[in-house]
Design an enzyme around this catalytic site. Sequence first.
Site, PDB file in Angstrom:
ATOM      1  N   GLN A 219       0.934  -1.258  -0.152  1.00  4.26           N
ATOM      2  CA  GLN A 219      -0.129  -0.090  -0.106  1.00  4.26           C
ATOM      3  C   GLN A 219       1.109   1.125  -0.057  1.00  4.26           C
ATOM      4  OE1 GLN A 219      -3.539  -0.228  -0.538  1.00  4.26           O
ATOM      5  NE2 GLN A 219      -2.537  -2.014  -0.960  1.00  4.26           N
TER       6      GLN A 219
ATOM      7  N   ASP B  68      -6.984  -6.937  -3.922  1.00  7.57           N
ATOM      8  CA  ASP B  68      -6.985  -5.848  -4.703  1.00  7.57           C
ATOM      9  C   ASP B  68      -7.268  -6.323  -6.406  1.00  7.57           C
ATOM     10  OD1 ASP B  68      -6.631  -3.474  -3.474  1.00  7.57           O
ATOM     11  OD2 ASP B  68      -4.366  -3.325  -3.911  1.00  7.57           O
TER      12      ASP B  68
END
Length: 447
Positions: free
Chosen positions: A266, A368
């Site tokens: 991230q 994701d």
Amino acid sequence: MSAAAFRRLSSAAPGFDAELEALIAFEAAQDPDIDDAVARIVAEVRSRGDDALLELTKRFDRLDVPSAAALEISADEMRRAYELLPDDQRDALATAAARIRSFHEAQKAHGGAFKVTEPNGTELGQRITPLDSVGLYVPGGKAAYPSSVLMNAIPANVAGVRDIVMVVPTPGGVRSALVLAAAHLAGVSRAFTIGGAQAIAALAYGTGTIPRVDKICGPGNAYVAAAKRRVYGTVGIDMVAGVSEILVIADASANPDWVAIDLFSQAEHDEMAQAILLSPDAALIDAVEAAMHRALASMPRAPIITASFEKRGALVQVRDLAEACEIANRIAPEHLELAVADPDGLVPRIRHAGAIFMGHHASEALGDYCAGPNHVLPTGRTARFSSPLGVYDFQKRSSVLRISPAAARALGPVAATLAHGEGLTAHARSAEARLAPSPPNAVEATP
């Protein structure tokens, strides 16, 4: 006084479409004077708190009190108000509250479409229908995001949205084959090579080329986010996306290399992305930090990762896993990884998180791209009140009420009493009109 004039329109008349548009046009919070005034008020309350509240309440409500505490209405006062109501108002209020509670309990139990039939023949329920059209913004300035196409367009397609309009910036005219292929696979109806705030405006209001949509979804930069805020009310929006976030709760059973790379996953998004580790195990934190140093050298986006950790990242030692969960609820992260031996034991303690990844093998990256649940998640602590994008974001609910003659006669006095209490005479008379038996020429609808 002249007689009132009531507008009459005919759909067959020339210019009807324009007349209808003018009739229903409404721009929410677009008056710049109102926007400026609201901005000043919000800034005052944010910076000065109770002092600002007292001044503003005195100015606008003509209520001058010595302290903010005096603004609070006690539970005792609310209870006394209920007890001292005239009997008819108290009974009407209680009847309405009981029926409203019953309907919403049924709504909670069923989730989707449902119908409840009462003994007197009244039918109450909920109907689910898809939105007609959705605009999908796909970022394309710095990188291509086919995953964003899939995560936004597929739930809209599954929901039954008729028109899915994609906009994607293509700097220099370079089009990503992966993005276009994803659009084909996900059921995008039309696509345009535009981006930025201008793309959001085009989707909200329509142009000669770009069709107007009912809702706009998809992430973007600060200009896109600001444009979505500006057009909200004219169209719906999914959320105003912030920077990426990950919070990892880990115990001694965690693999420090896995934790380190998950934090990086991230942090590499943006210099303002946030990556935080919470652990009660000092040795694990040391090992994770060492793993981060080792891995950083091989990261193409190392400068971004470094800046992210300098600005907003942290490795936090906590007293125990219970405290870690308390802190997690305060942060309300976009992604929460439970890299612990017993993730199921922690889940009941978690109240606020966009997505919860259970156990050591549930990497955020799988969520994701391909695990299945949507990767469009609430950021910036909005997980306290928002949910991941889903089919429900592309549907709307309509309440359905079929009132029997007997129910109209039973509920009419309740509605009329409350309407008279609010000073709304036409409402009261509308309910009272159904109290008498139906005239001979009336036809009652049958289920």
